[in-house]
Design a protein around this motif. Structure first.
Motif, PDB file in Angstrom:
ATOM      1  N   PHE A 125      -1.747   0.771  12.511  1.00 37.34           N
ATOM      2  CA  PHE A 125      -1.271   0.646  11.143  1.00 37.34           C
ATOM      3  C   PHE A 125      -1.485  -0.755  10.609  1.00 37.34           C
ATOM      4  CE2 PHE A 125       1.863   0.062   7.824  1.00 37.34           C
ATOM      5  CZ  PHE A 125       1.555   1.134   7.032  1.00 37.34           C
TER       6      PHE A 125
ATOM      7  N   ALA B 272      -4.880  -1.297   9.562  1.00 37.62           N
ATOM      8  CA  ALA B 272      -5.163  -0.660   8.279  1.00 37.62           C
ATOM      9  C   ALA B 272      -4.663  -1.548   7.150  1.00 37.62           C
ATOM     10  CB  ALA B 272      -4.489   0.709   8.216  1.00 37.62           C
ATOM     11  N   ILE B 273      -3.526  -2.161   7.365  1.00 37.30           N
ATOM     12  CA  ILE B 273      -2.997  -3.063   6.344  1.00 37.30           C
ATOM     13  C   ILE B 273      -3.936  -4.232   6.136  1.00 37.30           C
ATOM     14  CG2 ILE B 273      -1.177  -4.703   5.855  1.00 37.30           C
ATOM     15  CD1 ILE B 273       0.721  -2.969   7.283  1.00 37.30           C
TER      16      ILE B 273
ATOM     17  N   TRP C 120      -6.769  -3.226   4.155  1.00 33.50           N
ATOM     18  CA  TRP C 120      -6.380  -3.033   2.757  1.00 33.50           C
ATOM     19  C   TRP C 120      -6.271  -4.376   2.055  1.00 33.50           C
ATOM     20  CZ3 TRP C 120      -6.084  -0.968  -1.641  1.00 33.50           C
ATOM     21  CH2 TRP C 120      -5.052  -1.201  -2.535  1.00 33.50           C
TER      22      TRP C 120
ATOM     23  N   TYR D 279       5.215   7.657   7.573  1.00 33.76           N
ATOM     24  CA  TYR D 279       4.035   7.686   6.705  1.00 33.76           C
ATOM     25  C   TYR D 279       2.919   8.510   7.349  1.00 33.76           C
ATOM     26  CZ  TYR D 279       0.043   6.235   4.008  1.00 33.76           C
ATOM     27  OH  TYR D 279      -1.089   6.255   3.241  1.00 33.76           O
ATOM     28  N   TYR D 280       2.714   8.275   8.619  1.00 36.47           N
ATOM     29  CA  TYR D 280       1.660   9.029   9.298  1.00 36.47           C
ATOM     30  C   TYR D 280       1.989  10.508   9.328  1.00 36.47           C
ATOM     31  CZ  TYR D 280      -1.176   5.109  10.734  1.00 36.47           C
ATOM     32  OH  TYR D 280      -2.017   4.042  10.731  1.00 36.47           O
TER      33      TYR D 280
ATOM     34  N   ALA E  75       3.625   4.313   1.700  1.00 34.59           N
ATOM     35  CA  ALA E  75       2.601   3.446   2.301  1.00 34.59           C
ATOM     36  C   ALA E  75       2.932   1.998   2.020  1.00 34.59           C
ATOM     37  CB  ALA E  75       1.233   3.778   1.720  1.00 34.59           C
TER      38      ALA E  75
ATOM     39  N   LYS F 107      -0.490  10.051  15.697  1.00 33.91           N
ATOM     40  CA  LYS F 107      -0.186   8.655  15.398  1.00 33.91           C
ATOM     41  C   LYS F 107       1.294   8.493  15.101  1.00 33.91           C
ATOM     42  CE  LYS F 107      -4.045   6.159  13.664  1.00 33.91           C
ATOM     43  NZ  LYS F 107      -4.683   5.634  12.472  1.00 33.91           N
TER      44      LYS F 107
ATOM     45  N   ASP G  11      -2.335  -2.961  -7.023  1.00 33.44           N
ATOM     46  CA  ASP G  11      -1.480  -2.086  -6.230  1.00 33.44           C
ATOM     47  C   ASP G  11      -0.590  -1.301  -7.166  1.00 33.44           C
ATOM     48  OD1 ASP G  11       0.355  -0.866  -4.602  1.00 33.44           O
ATOM     49  OD2 ASP G  11       0.211  -2.447  -3.096  1.00 33.44           O
TER      50      ASP G  11
ATOM     51  N   ARG H 196       3.813   9.382  -1.518  1.00 36.32           N
ATOM     52  CA  ARG H 196       2.934   8.757  -0.526  1.00 36.32           C
ATOM     53  C   ARG H 196       2.617   7.300  -0.807  1.00 36.32           C
ATOM     54  NH1 ARG H 196      -1.886  12.642   1.239  1.00 36.32           N
ATOM     55  NH2 ARG H 196      -2.794  10.599   1.493  1.00 36.32           N
TER      56      ARG H 196
ATOM     57  N   SER I 167      -3.910   1.803  -3.938  1.00 35.82           N
ATOM     58  CA  SER I 167      -2.776   1.554  -3.051  1.00 35.82           C
ATOM     59  C   SER I 167      -3.222   1.830  -1.633  1.00 35.82           C
ATOM     60  CB  SER I 167      -1.590   2.444  -3.408  1.00 35.82           C
ATOM     61  OG  SER I 167      -1.935   3.782  -3.169  1.00 35.82           O
ATOM     62  N   LEU I 168      -2.392   1.432  -0.727  1.00 30.29           N
ATOM     63  CA  LEU I 168      -2.718   1.665   0.674  1.00 30.29           C
ATOM     64  C   LEU I 168      -2.899   3.152   0.932  1.00 30.29           C
ATOM     65  CD1 LEU I 168      -3.002   0.595   3.520  1.00 30.29           C
ATOM     66  CD2 LEU I 168      -0.554   0.667   3.753  1.00 30.29           C
ATOM     67  N   ASP I 169      -2.068   3.918   0.258  1.00 30.08           N
ATOM     68  CA  ASP I 169      -2.170   5.362   0.432  1.00 30.08           C
ATOM     69  C   ASP I 169      -3.496   5.873  -0.117  1.00 30.08           C
ATOM     70  OD1 ASP I 169      -0.955   7.917   1.101  1.00 30.08           O
ATOM     71  OD2 ASP I 169      -1.101   8.257  -1.055  1.00 30.08           O
TER      72      ASP I 169
ATOM     73  N   TYR J 233       4.037   5.990  16.942  1.00 31.09           N
ATOM     74  CA  TYR J 233       4.908   4.973  16.344  1.00 31.09           C
ATOM     75  C   TYR J 233       6.372   5.259  16.614  1.00 31.09           C
ATOM     76  CZ  TYR J 233       1.322   2.160  14.355  1.00 31.09           C
ATOM     77  OH  TYR J 233       0.268   1.298  14.233  1.00 31.09           O
TER      78      TYR J 233
ATOM     79  N   VAL K 233       1.787   0.623  -6.715  1.00 34.23           N
ATOM     80  CA  VAL K 233       3.218   0.647  -6.443  1.00 34.23           C
ATOM     81  C   VAL K 233       3.878  -0.569  -7.079  1.00 34.23           C
ATOM     82  CG1 VAL K 233       4.955   0.662  -4.664  1.00 34.23           C
ATOM     83  CG2 VAL K 233       2.855   1.903  -4.324  1.00 34.23           C
TER      84      VAL K 233
ATOM     85  N   PHE L  40     -11.620   4.566  10.995  1.00 33.38           N
ATOM     86  CA  PHE L  40     -10.406   4.394  10.209  1.00 33.38           C
ATOM     87  C   PHE L  40      -9.232   5.094  10.878  1.00 33.38           C
ATOM     88  CE2 PHE L  40      -7.450   5.185   6.738  1.00 33.38           C
ATOM     89  CZ  PHE L  40      -7.320   3.892   6.293  1.00 33.38           C
ATOM     90  N   THR L  41      -9.477   6.276  11.405  1.00 33.77           N
ATOM     91  CA  THR L  41      -8.350   6.943  12.064  1.00 33.77           C
ATOM     92  C   THR L  41      -7.946   6.198  13.322  1.00 33.77           C
ATOM     93  OG1 THR L  41      -9.941   8.381  13.093  1.00 33.77           O
ATOM     94  CG2 THR L  41      -8.723   9.282  11.261  1.00 33.77           C
ATOM     95  N   ARG L  42      -8.889   5.464  13.887  1.00 34.35           N
ATOM     96  CA  ARG L  42      -8.543   4.743  15.108  1.00 34.35           C
ATOM     97  C   ARG L  42      -7.774   3.458  14.841  1.00 34.35           C
ATOM     98  NH1 ARG L  42     -13.699   4.362  18.833  1.00 34.35           N
ATOM     99  NH2 ARG L  42     -12.404   2.762  19.737  1.00 34.35           N
ATOM    100  N   LEU L  43      -7.756   3.043  13.597  1.00 34.87           N
ATOM    101  CA  LEU L  43      -7.057   1.796  13.288  1.00 34.87           C
ATOM    102  C   LEU L  43      -5.562   1.949  13.516  1.00 34.87           C
ATOM    103  CD1 LEU L  43      -8.535   0.434   9.974  1.00 34.87           C
ATOM    104  CD2 LEU L  43      -9.016  -0.253  12.285  1.00 34.87           C
TER     105      LEU L  43
ATOM    106  N   HIS M 245      -6.113   5.476   2.366  1.00 39.88           N
ATOM    107  CA  HIS M 245      -6.091   6.571   3.336  1.00 39.88           C
ATOM    108  C   HIS M 245      -6.753   7.817   2.754  1.00 39.88           C
ATOM    109  CE1 HIS M 245      -3.097   4.214   5.605  1.00 39.88           C
ATOM    110  NE2 HIS M 245      -3.478   4.939   6.623  1.00 39.88           N
ATOM    111  N   GLU M 246      -6.438   8.063   1.510  1.00 40.89           N
ATOM    112  CA  GLU M 246      -6.984   9.250   0.873  1.00 40.89           C
ATOM    113  C   GLU M 246      -8.498   9.133   0.733  1.00 40.89           C
ATOM    114  OE1 GLU M 246      -5.485  10.588  -3.146  1.00 40.89           O
ATOM    115  OE2 GLU M 246      -3.779  10.895  -1.798  1.00 40.89           O
TER     116      GLU M 246
END
Lengths: 786, 671
Positions: free
Chosen positions: A165, A168-169, A172, B385-386, B362, B394, A199, B358, A103-105, B398, A201, A160-163, A108-109
């Protein structure tokens, strides 16, 4: 589209994670690591690519990794995993890792967890100790923060942190798509796998939402779930930039064009990249330049300047001008090129940019050497001073500023100038040695090409053909792959022309044919290559007395002479033209042509060797017209000049011409003495035509000497016969040499002379034989013509 | 409440009319609301019959609705082309130009400043005879145009003012954004409307009934000018005249801050289906959740089975009732039915945040961002989410974006405050909370956040004030009272503190009884945290018996409880927003989350209570109890060292007790 990250990089990260978790068995570690490393580290020191296709492999690898996951499969499939279910391949372990990002989360993880791969800093260790987390066991693989892997992991995390949202999608979604091709394989091995497993979810929501899940999935993933034809490739700006730099580097280093296939692939990638770096315009410019498309390359160059204007201010203006000047010069717009380069010089002076200034002056100097007619006006304005002065200036400048490539190239220019002005060979050699020392010290293997070309020319001028052939071979064997294609081409053509002088036309053509086709796609080299082939064929045609074919070739070669030919090629074509005219019997025109060339040369202060050659041509023409005595002063002058300048390959024919004149004046004995002195040395020169001619002259002289002994004394009779026999012998040798270069006319001439001598000597049988051979030769020649 | 077919078709046509009228007047949101509701009425299952055909023939044009008032209808038909021009300007967001179609600036100045106009020659030359100060004549200054056109151009004026206000404020929380920027057109609009209403009075000073729209606009303008009573008067008038204008109801909602207000005003409102909805909606805004509300929502859902609005209300109701799982499910269903609807998804994201879901959050953020990344709702979801990922910078970014898009986005202000608290930027946090409260005074989370922030800054008096505000908004929320109680404890007002905390205990049990969604649990349950605190305060006050009783109760929480339900555990996280900051700084807070996520069992609080009891037993020389408690402590593994020391002491005491009495002084030294 992100700046750095793309699915392929996630794959690499996952692979690194696999490695650190010790899932990679010891036997396959090397393969896996080298695979990862090859995609992380830019420079490929190991692969000093032997062939040009290897050179581009890197670009292909990058592209294919970005485009599909199958590259991973190729590497990982053969290996087994060290952990997990036994018997599963490493590829499965890798996929398992990827499909765990469900998943998208989870993505991130995944990036969050990357920091566990790294060695902890001292601060972190202290904090851990405070909380009570034990330090990691010593046998755990942890990446040092500044190792290539560590840097990659850290950079990935940072990016990645600079992306934002939605970036990031995008990442993904790209990742889901990238991974999707492996679904079939993974499903076979994983019973729990379902259609919506990509996914979690959605998978969990399937029960809750029922049929609504389709609608939601289509809202979230858009058309991605269907096979979308307009699908874009998941390329990051970082990849594009890397590829661009690589390509430009390749083009500048080797002077060839990008293979078509790679160009198409790259084009696709650039289309999908949301940001096109301005460097790509530069690439297009180079490409168009190499392709000989003047208008397009001009357009792209200006476009590149416009797009880069905002971040490089006016201080880089001179480089822009310099590029422009080089481009103009390459397309034959010499006036514009000079103007642009002069502006470069003044801007560089203004901005105190010594490197640029030196380069520009160096370029101007070379340009002036090559095209004196364009720079003549400038010299009078003394903006540059004479050649020598500017060279001395350049040398001292380069030494001061430590621009070694410029220094060595200035030294080489000095050497070249020494040679062309017929000055001391020792000085020239000294320059060469100095420059070679710099090249070796600084390991500038891209300059070796020009260094060796001068070397080749030097040995050539000293008449030691063997050495220059060896150096050619050395260059092609050892250095060609590091240097620009132009050098390789020139040396190969040099080799070809040497072979042609020995009469090995097919071999020579074969050498030329064996050149890399892909590199020849560049416009200028291909022009050169075509012309050179034309010249060799023309020479062969002339020798075969196939004058119609020769004229056809000549008309083509002469057409483009004025615009863009290399000066040395132009000279060769001109001499061949004269030869052709002479063979046609059109001495008058040939003579005027030679006169014209002499005048041009005198005006332009050109290479001394060319002047000697023209003098020799003139003497030969006079000889052919039967006015040998008129050529006496010319021959003496040629000999004198050639001797002083140690132009050995021209000294011998000059002496030959002199001997010829002497024989025509009746001084046969000195002529023979001269020729006897010259002949052994001329054999060293590997120039069959020259040697043959000398032998022919020798034969003439002997026969002439025999002619003086017509008076009856017996001893004379014997001597006469002896001289006649010597003459025959000389003609025989000349014949052999002529036949090695397949010069039919001369072969016939020699044969005829031999027959005549035999007749005079009273050996009619042999004379008949020779006459028959003569006729056979004529027949063959007629056939050859057809 | 079910409707027969005829009523249903009436309702349908009323809604259709509302959609058209609202869109005629460029009230986009209201028209969207009505249209959504319209779509939610199930279609009659009858096969095509004559009535439908006649419907078609009698159905009015969908572009422009006829006006029942003949005068107005004549006016409207006369100025149709001009009206169309104005409306297209409005649609293109050229507000000033739209306003100028009917009311050129010169006319406006004539209306706005009639007194001055008498002095200026220009106004005199132009303004007919009406420029005098006599009020009734002002009406003549207003050109004779239909109410619809007047509304449109005044509304355009109002909108242009709003737009300019936003532009003047520049960056969110920037130097210009102090909440001091005013809508400069408010005066103009209100003057014109005032003049208009003056000129349309009957002889006895009663206002003639208009169409409802101008009243709505006037009410809105008055509300902006903080003239709330009068605003309410006009808004109520408006809904009487035209009940289907949801925007008007929303304005009324925003003027109501207490349940009492709501009950009072309900009497003045017309009794129809929209006011019914209004009641539900406003109650939800006031965080009400009772069975009545649920049942009335059910009734409405019968009429509009697939209405997204009602589904949202239902989900919010569950949310307020702290039934997070059900609320989540209901939002999830809503999402399945309307996957492209962004409205109120920010509430959904709050729920997911509290549930710590989470992946789902997301996913939701992905969905929102895919649909429209420049909607305040999307930004809030992403920010949430952030925040859950602890990427607070972040998240702030937002939330700020959400606010740039819509400055009145309440939840963004509050959530941004939370993020600033996380970032330890207390000043920004206070400002954000303050802005949230300014936007909507009913937002208890912002009040609570303010209190928390001040507590961090050790300004307890301020904090108490804000906590009390929050508690006033949510009297049944234990967390609020607990905050009040702890704050009082800090200030040394133990008696008041105990009261507040007892209230908190009551509030928690109120949930058990009051909400119909959870099985009733035993009434003797309570947060061990609170119990410990109460006990501590009693201890401080010297009321040892009470202290002991509460301590024992606290310890009892460990066992007798059937595990706290998930909903309860999570409620503490978000509803009462103690996100991260150290929650009043009470010592047991570290264990707080642990308690709840584990449900029951040993917690820091109960261990403390046990320790206290053990020491108390020591003091009272009840060595067996002391030793039992200390052993328990050892088993639990909390404060083992201290417990062991205690056990040793107990042993030595018991031994010495066997030999003789130990000196008593030492006992106290232990305590």
């Amino acid at each position: 589209m992100s700046r750095f990250l793309n699915p392929a990089k996630i794959g690499l990260l996952a692979l690194i994670e696999l490695y650190t978790s010790k899932s990679v068995p010891t036997s396959s570690i090397l393969d896996v690591l080298s695979f990862i490393t090859s995609h992380l580290i830019d420079n490929d020191i190991s692969s000093s690519a032997s062939s040009s296709s290897d050179r581009w492999r890197r670009a292909e690898n990058t592209v294919s990794l970005v485009v599909s996951i199958s590259d991973f499969e190729k590497v990982l499939m053969p290996h087994t995993a060290a952990s997990g279910i036994p018997g599963r391949s490493l590829w499965y372990a890798f996929l398992h890792k990827l499909w765990e990002i469900d998943s998208l989360d989870a993505l991130h993880e995944f990036f969050d967890n990357c920091s566990t791969l790294l060695v902890k800093t001292k601060d972190e260790l202290r904090q851990d100790a405070e909380i009570g987390i034990p330090p990691p066991a010593p046998d755990v693989i942890q990446l040092s923060r500044n190792s290539p892997f560590g840097a990659f992991v850290r950079r990935s995390q940072l990016e990645f942190t600079r992306l934002r949202f939605h970036d990031a999608i995008e990442l993904w979604k790209d990742f889901v798509k990238y991974r999707q091709t492996t679904a079939a394989y993974y499903r076979k091995k994983t019973p729990a796998f379902q259609r919506l497993s990509f996914d979690t979810v959605l998978l969990a929501g399937e029960s809750e939402w029922g049929s609504g899940v389709e609608a939601i999935a289509s809202v979230v993933y858009g058309d991605m779930l269907k096979d979308d034809l307009n699908a874009t490739m998941p390329v990051s700006t970082d990849d594009i930039e890397k590829l661009l730099e690589f390509q430009i580097d390749q083009m500048q280093k080797y002077g060839n064009r990008i293979p078509l296939e790679i160009r198409h692939q790259f084009h696709d990638l650039v289309m999908d990249s949301y940001m096109v770096p301005s460097l790509s315009h530069y690439l297009s410019y180079l490409e168009a330049w190499r392709a000989g498309d003047y208008a397009t390359s001009f357009d792209y160059l200006h476009r590149y300047f416009d797009y880069t204007m905002h971040n490089r201010d006016k201080s880089f203006y001179q480089y822009a001008l310099m590029n422009l000047a080089v481009l103009q010069a390459d397309f034959g717009c010499h006036k514009e090129a000079i103007a642009a380069m002069l502006e470069t010089v003044s801007t560089a002076r203004e901005n105190r940019d010594m490197t640029c200034l030196n380069f520009a002056l160096n370029w101007l100097f070379h340009f002036g050497q090559a095209r004196p007619e364009v720079t003549r006006e400038l010299e009078s304005k003394s903006q540059l001073g004479t050649g020598k002065e500017s060279l001395a200036f350049l040398r001292s400048q380069a030494k001061e500023t430590g621009t070694w490539s410029l220094f060595s190239s200035a030294l080489m220019s000095s050497a070249k100038m020494c040679l062309s002005q017929g000055e001391s060979v020792a000085t020239a050699l000294e320059y060469l040695v100095r420059s070679s020392q710099i090249l070796v010290e600084r390991n500038m293997n891209n300059m070796i090409g020009s260094q060796l070309s001068i070397n080749i020319a030097l040995w050539d001028r000293l008449g030691i053909a063997y050495l220059s052939a060896t150096i050619c071979e050395i260059f092609l064997q050892c250095h060609a792959r590091h240097s620009i294609f132009d050098d390789g081409l020139k040396v190969t053509s040099r080799q070809a022309s040497m072979l042609a002088l020995k009469g090995k036309y097919d071999e020579a053509l074969g050498k030329l044919e064996s050149l890399d086709v892909d590199s020849l796609r560049a416009w200028k080299p291909s022009q050169y290559w075509h012309k050179f082939r034309g010249i060799i064929k023309l020479r062969r045609d002339l020798h075969h007395n196939n004058l119609d074919g020769a004229e056809l070739l000549l008309s083509q070669l002469l057409q483009s002479k004025s615009e863009d030919l290399e000066p040395d090629l132009a000279f060769v074509i001109d001499t061949l033209h004269v030869d052709c005219l002479a063979r046609r019997g059109n001495y008058e025109e040939a003579f005027t042509k030679v006169e014209k060339m002499i005048v041009e040369l005198r005006d332009e202060n050109k290479d001394i060797a060319l002047r000697v050659r023209l003098l020799l041509l003139k003497a030969e023409l006079l000889d052919k017209c039967g006015r040998s005595p008129k050529a006496f002063t010319i021959a003496v002058r040629a000999t004198n000049v050639a001797w002083r300048a140690r132009l050995i390959p021209y000294l011998w024919p000059a002496v030959g011409a002199l001997a010829n004149v002497l024989s025509s004046l009746g001084d046969f004995a000195p002529a023979i003495r001269l020729l006897h002195a010259v002949l052994p040395r001329s054999l060293e020169c590997d120039n069959a035509a020259m040697t043959a001619k000398l032998y022919a002259h020798l034969g003439d002289a002997h026969v002439g000497l025999a002619g003086t002994m017509t008076s009856p004394p017996k001893s004379n009779q014997n001597k006469r016969r002896e001289h006649l026999m010597k003459g025959v012998e000389a003609f025989e040798k000349a014949f052999n040499h002529y036949s090695s270069i397949e010069d039919v006319n001369k072969q016939c001439e020699m044969m005829a002379k031999k027959a005549t001598i035999m007749k005079v000597a009273g050996d009619y049988a042999l004379a008949n034989d020779y006459a028959a051979t003569y006729l056979a030769l004529r027949r063959d020649a007629a056939q050859l013509k057809i | 409440m079910s409707l027969n077919e005829r009523e249903r078709s009436q309702l349908r046509s009323a809604l259709q009319e509302a959609v058209i009228k609202c869109s005629e007047r460029c009230l986009y949101q209201s028209s969207k609301w009505a249209a959504e509701l319209l779509d939610a009425i199930p279609e009659p299952e009858t096969s095509p019959d004559d009535s439908r055909l006649s419907d078609v023939s009698s159905g009015y044009s969908t572009v422009i609705a006829p006006n029942p008032d003949p005068d107005e209808a004549i006016l409207e038909s006369k100025e149709l082309s001009k009206y169309l021009l104005a409306k297209s300007f409005f649609d293109c967001r050229e507000y000033d130009r739209c306003a100028a179609v009917f009311l050129p600036d010169s006319t406006l100045t004539g209306i706005i400043s009639p007194k001055d106009a008498g002095a200026t020659p220009k106004g005199k030359g132009k303004g007919k005879s009406a420029v005098g100060s006599s009020k009734p004549n002002n009406g003549q200054v207003i050109p004779k145009i239909s109410q619809r056109s007047l509304f449109l151009c005044l509304y355009a004026k109002f909108m242009s003012g709003e737009k300019r206000k936003d532009e003047d404020a520049e960056m969110v929380m920037g130097p210009q954004d102090l909440g001091t920027c005013k809508n400069k057109q408010l005066i103009t609009v209100s003057r014109v409307l005032e003049a208009w209403f003056e000129s349309h009075k009957t002889e006895d000073g009663e206002n003639v009934d208009g169409q409802g729209w101008l009243e709505y606009l006037y009410g809105m303008v008055l509300a902006k000018e903080k003239n709330e009573e009068l605003a309410l008067y006009w808004l109520v008038r408006s809904v009487h005249l035209f009940p289907m204008n949801w925007g008007c109801w929303l304005e009324i909602t925003s003027l109501i801050t207490r349940v009492d207000d709501l009950n009072r005003i309900m009497a003045r409102l017309p009794q129809n289906i929209v006011s019914f909805m209004f009641h539900i909606y406003t109650s939800l805004e006031l965080y009400q959740h009772d069975a009545n509300l649920a049942s009335s929502l059910d009734q409405l859902t019968n009429i509009f089975p697939s209405s997204s609005f009602l589904l949202t209300c239902n989900a919010l109701l569950l949310y307020h009732a702290k039934d997070l799982v059900a609320a989540e499910q209901s939002f999830s269903q809503l999402l399945a039915i309307h996957p492209r609807r962004l409205d109120s998804l920010d509430h959904y994201s709050n729920i997911l945040y509290v549930m710590n879901a989470r992946p789902k959050l997301a996913f939701l953020a992905h969905l929102c961002s895919n649909l429209d990344k420049f909607r305040p709702e999307s930004c809030v979801v992403i920010g949430n989410y952030y925040s859950l990922l602890s990427l607070h910078e972040k998240a702030v970014q937002y939330f700020r974006r959400a606010l740039t898009l819509d400055r009145s986005c309440l939840s963004a202000w509050t959530l941004m405050g939370h993020e600033y608290v996380e970032l330890k930027n207390t000043h920004a946090a206070i400002e954000s909370y303050r802005r949230a409260v300014d936007v909507n005074r009913r937002d208890y989370r912002a009040w609570y956040g303010l209190g928390q922030t001040y507590e961090v800054l050790e300004m307890h008096t301020y904090a108490l004030w804000y906590y009390k505000k929050a508690a006033g908004l949510r009297p049944w929320d234990g967390k609020m009272w607990m905050a009040v109680g702890s704050c009082l404890q800090r200030m040394g007002r133990n008696q008041d503190g105990i009261k507040a905390l007892k209230r908190a205990l009551q509030a928690d049990s109120y949930y058990e009884i009051g909400s119909s969604f959870e099985s009733a649990a035993d009434n003797m349950r309570g947060d061990p945290e609170i119990l410990l605190q109460i006990a501590g305060m009693y201890d401080n006050l010297g009321e040892i018996d009470n202290a002991k009783a509460y301590m024992e109760m606290c310890v009892a929480q460990e066992v007798g409880l059937p595990g706290e339900s998930q909903g309860e555990s999570i409620a503490i996280h978000h509803d009462s927003p103690d996100r991260g900051s150290d929650d009043g700084g009470d010592a047991g807070d570290g264990g707080d989350r642990g308690v709840n996520s584990e449900g029951t069992g040993v917690t820091a609080a109960t261990s403390k209570a046990r320790m206290w009891l053990a020491r108390f037993a020591m003091r009272t020389e009840d060595y067996t109890t002391a030793s039992r408690l200390a052993n328990e402590l050892c088993q639990d593994g909390v404060e083992v060292e201290e417990a062991k020391a205690l056990i040793r002491e107990v042993r030595s005491r018991m031994e010495s007790a066997g030999e003789g009495s130990a000196p008593r002084g030492r006992d106290y030294s232990v305590v």
